[in-house]
Design an enzyme around this catalytic site. Sequence first.
Site, PDB file in Angstrom:
ATOM      1  N   THR A  86     -85.700  12.980 -36.112  1.00 53.84           N
ATOM      2  CA  THR A  86     -87.109  12.577 -36.008  1.00 53.84           C
ATOM      3  C   THR A  86     -87.167  11.088 -36.325  1.00 53.84           C
ATOM      4  OG1 THR A  86     -87.812  14.743 -36.781  1.00 53.84           O
ATOM      5  CG2 THR A  86     -89.444  12.972 -36.866  1.00 53.84           C
ATOM      6  N   LYS A 161     -93.659  15.552 -31.293  1.00 57.43           N
ATOM      7  CA  LYS A 161     -93.331  15.966 -32.663  1.00 57.43           C
ATOM      8  C   LYS A 161     -94.315  15.370 -33.677  1.00 57.43           C
ATOM      9  CE  LYS A 161     -90.585  16.807 -36.322  1.00 57.43           C
ATOM     10  NZ  LYS A 161     -90.091  18.057 -36.806  1.00 57.43           N
ATOM     11  N   LYS A 236     -92.900  11.444 -44.231  1.00 60.33           N
ATOM     12  CA  LYS A 236     -92.153  10.676 -43.217  1.00 60.33           C
ATOM     13  C   LYS A 236     -92.829  10.824 -41.844  1.00 60.33           C
ATOM     14  CE  LYS A 236     -87.942  10.645 -40.500  1.00 60.33           C
ATOM     15  NZ  LYS A 236     -86.648  11.213 -40.170  1.00 60.33           N
TER      16      LYS A 236
HETATM   17  P1  NAD Z   1     -79.959  14.758 -44.093  1.00 56.43           P
HETATM   18  O1  NAD Z   1     -80.238  13.551 -44.900  1.00 56.43           O
HETATM   19  O2  NAD Z   1     -79.551  16.016 -44.767  1.00 56.43           O
HETATM   20  O3  NAD Z   1     -78.797  14.403 -43.008  1.00 56.43           O
HETATM   21  C1  NAD Z   1     -78.624  13.161 -42.407  1.00 56.43           C
HETATM   22  C2  NAD Z   1     -77.119  12.897 -42.324  1.00 56.43           C
HETATM   23  O4  NAD Z   1     -76.889  11.665 -41.648  1.00 56.43           O
HETATM   24  C3  NAD Z   1     -76.458  12.781 -43.702  1.00 56.43           C
HETATM   25  O5  NAD Z   1     -75.378  13.700 -43.793  1.00 56.43           O
HETATM   26  C4  NAD Z   1     -75.983  11.329 -43.752  1.00 56.43           C
HETATM   27  O6  NAD Z   1     -74.782  11.154 -44.495  1.00 56.43           O
HETATM   28  C5  NAD Z   1     -75.788  11.038 -42.283  1.00 56.43           C
HETATM   29  N1  NAD Z   1     -75.783   9.625 -41.952  1.00 56.43           N
HETATM   30  C6  NAD Z   1     -76.591   8.641 -42.434  1.00 56.43           C
HETATM   31  N2  NAD Z   1     -76.264   7.460 -41.884  1.00 56.43           N
HETATM   32  C7  NAD Z   1     -75.233   7.692 -41.031  1.00 56.43           C
HETATM   33  C8  NAD Z   1     -74.481   6.879 -40.160  1.00 56.43           C
HETATM   34  N3  NAD Z   1     -74.710   5.553 -40.040  1.00 56.43           N
HETATM   35  N4  NAD Z   1     -73.475   7.444 -39.437  1.00 56.43           N
HETATM   36  C9  NAD Z   1     -73.233   8.768 -39.544  1.00 56.43           C
HETATM   37  N5  NAD Z   1     -73.937   9.608 -40.354  1.00 56.43           N
HETATM   38  C10 NAD Z   1     -74.912   9.064 -41.082  1.00 56.43           C
HETATM   39  O7  NAD Z   1     -81.240  14.982 -43.179  1.00 56.43           O
HETATM   40  P2  NAD Z   1     -81.641  16.320 -42.385  1.00 56.43           P
HETATM   41  O8  NAD Z   1     -82.529  17.163 -43.233  1.00 56.43           O
HETATM   42  O9  NAD Z   1     -80.403  16.907 -41.772  1.00 56.43           O
HETATM   43  O10 NAD Z   1     -82.566  15.688 -41.241  1.00 56.43           O
HETATM   44  C11 NAD Z   1     -82.010  15.029 -40.113  1.00 56.43           C
HETATM   45  C12 NAD Z   1     -83.152  14.651 -39.187  1.00 56.43           C
HETATM   46  O11 NAD Z   1     -83.850  15.843 -38.783  1.00 56.43           O
HETATM   47  C13 NAD Z   1     -84.204  13.740 -39.811  1.00 56.43           C
HETATM   48  O12 NAD Z   1     -84.610  12.801 -38.847  1.00 56.43           O
HETATM   49  C14 NAD Z   1     -85.325  14.696 -40.190  1.00 56.43           C
HETATM   50  O13 NAD Z   1     -86.592  14.072 -40.211  1.00 56.43           O
HETATM   51  C15 NAD Z   1     -85.225  15.717 -39.083  1.00 56.43           C
HETATM   52  N6  NAD Z   1     -85.758  17.048 -39.420  1.00 56.43           N
HETATM   53  C16 NAD Z   1     -85.428  17.637 -40.601  1.00 56.43           C
HETATM   54  C17 NAD Z   1     -85.953  18.898 -40.893  1.00 56.43           C
HETATM   55  C18 NAD Z   1     -85.596  19.588 -42.184  1.00 56.43           C
HETATM   56  O14 NAD Z   1     -86.233  20.615 -42.498  1.00 56.43           O
HETATM   57  N7  NAD Z   1     -84.625  19.109 -42.957  1.00 56.43           N
HETATM   58  C19 NAD Z   1     -86.781  19.552 -39.985  1.00 56.43           C
HETATM   59  C20 NAD Z   1     -87.071  18.930 -38.764  1.00 56.43           C
HETATM   60  C21 NAD Z   1     -86.540  17.670 -38.493  1.00 56.43           C
END
Ligand code: NAD
Length: 288
Positions: A86, A161, A236
Site C-alpha cells: 500500500t 484501496k 497510514k
Molecule cells: P512489514 O513491515 O511486516 O513488512 C515489510 C518488509 O519489507 C519487512 O520485512 C522489511 O524488512 C522489508 N523491507 C523494508 N525495506 C526493504 C528493502 N529496501 N528491500 C527489501 N525489503 C525491505 O509490513 P507488512 O505488514 O507485511 O505490510 C506490507 C505492505 O502491505 C504495507 O504497504 C502495508 O500497508 C500493506 N498491508 C498490510 C496489511 C496488514 O494487515 N499487515 C494489510 C493490508 C496491506
Amino acid sequence: MKIGFIGLGNMGAPMAANLVAAGHDVVAFDVANVPAGMTSADTGAEAASGADVVITMLPNGAILRSVADEVIPAMTPGALLLDCSTVDVASARDVAVMAEGVGLLAADAPVSGGTVGAENGTLTFMAGGSEAAFAKASPLLDIMGQKAVHCGDAGAGQAAKICNNMILGITMIGTCEAFALADKLGLDRQAMFDVVSTSSGQSWSMNTYCPAPGVGPQSPSDNDYKPGFAAELMLKDLNLSQQAAGDADAATPLGAHAAEMYRAFVEGGGEGMDFSAMLPHLAKQGRS
Ligand code: NAD
C-alpha cells in the site's frame, strides 16, 4: 513461473509461501530475514534477475521507489513488476512509468484481508495497470487471493484501496461515537447493535467488525483489541488518502478529520491496538 519476491514481512512471507506451495520457483529478498522454505537472494537485483514476475510487498512509497530503482535494470524485458504494497498513488504511477519505459509490464495490486487473508490465500487484490500486466499477474493473484478486481490504469489499485479505507476509517469512528453516545444515554450495547445492524446505520464496521466487545460476530474487540488491523496502519492509509486528495484537489473533510483522530489516538497510546479500539478511547472522553 520464476518469481522474485521482495519484502517478506507479515504479509509478504505468507504470500510468498503460498506461491512456493503452488509449485512456483520463488527467489526472495528482504533487508531483514527471509523465512525458511524458499531460496533467498543477497540483493533485490539478484532476486529480480531472470524472473518472469517480481513481486514487492514493502512498507511505503519511498522504499518502493528505491527498490524499483535497483530491480528494474536487472529485470528481463517483458517481465512483470507487481507491487502489492500500500503506497501513495504518485509513487505507484511513477514506478509503472519507469518500468514500462524499459519494456517491462507493471501493475499495482494492493490488498485487503490482512495477515489472516495472506496466510489463507484469501486476499482481495485491487489492481491498476495495463490489460497485459493484469493478465500476467492473474494466475498469481488467484493463488494469493480469492478475488482480484482490475480497477483501471497504473495507480488505480492504490486509488481504490485508499478510497475504501477512508470510508472504513470514517465509518469506524462514526460507529464508535454512536456506541459512546449510546452508553451515556443508558442504551444497552446489544440493543444498539440489534437495531443499527438491521437499520440504515449499518456498515461493515458495525455488522462484521463490531467495536463493542461481546456484541456481534467475533472481532478484535473480543480479544482485548489485539489487531486485526492496527490503528497505525489505518492512520497510514488515511494519510495516503489525504496526500492523494491534496494532489487531486478533492474535498475530503471527514477523511481529514478521521486522519487527525487516528493520529491523536496512535500518538496517545493506541499504537499496536486494533483500529476499533477507537471505542474505548472515545468512551472515556467527555464533550470538551
Ligand atoms: P512489514 O513491515 O511486516 O513488512 C515489510 C518488509 O519489507 C519487512 O520485512 C522489511 O524488512 C522489508 N523491507 C523494508 N525495506 C526493504 C528493502 N529496501 N528491500 C527489501 N525489503 C525491505 O509490513 P507488512 O505488514 O507485511 O505490510 C506490507 C505492505 O502491505 C504495507 O504497504 C502495508 O500497508 C500493506 N498491508 C498490510 C496489511 C496488514 O494487515 N499487515 C494489510 C493490508 C496491506
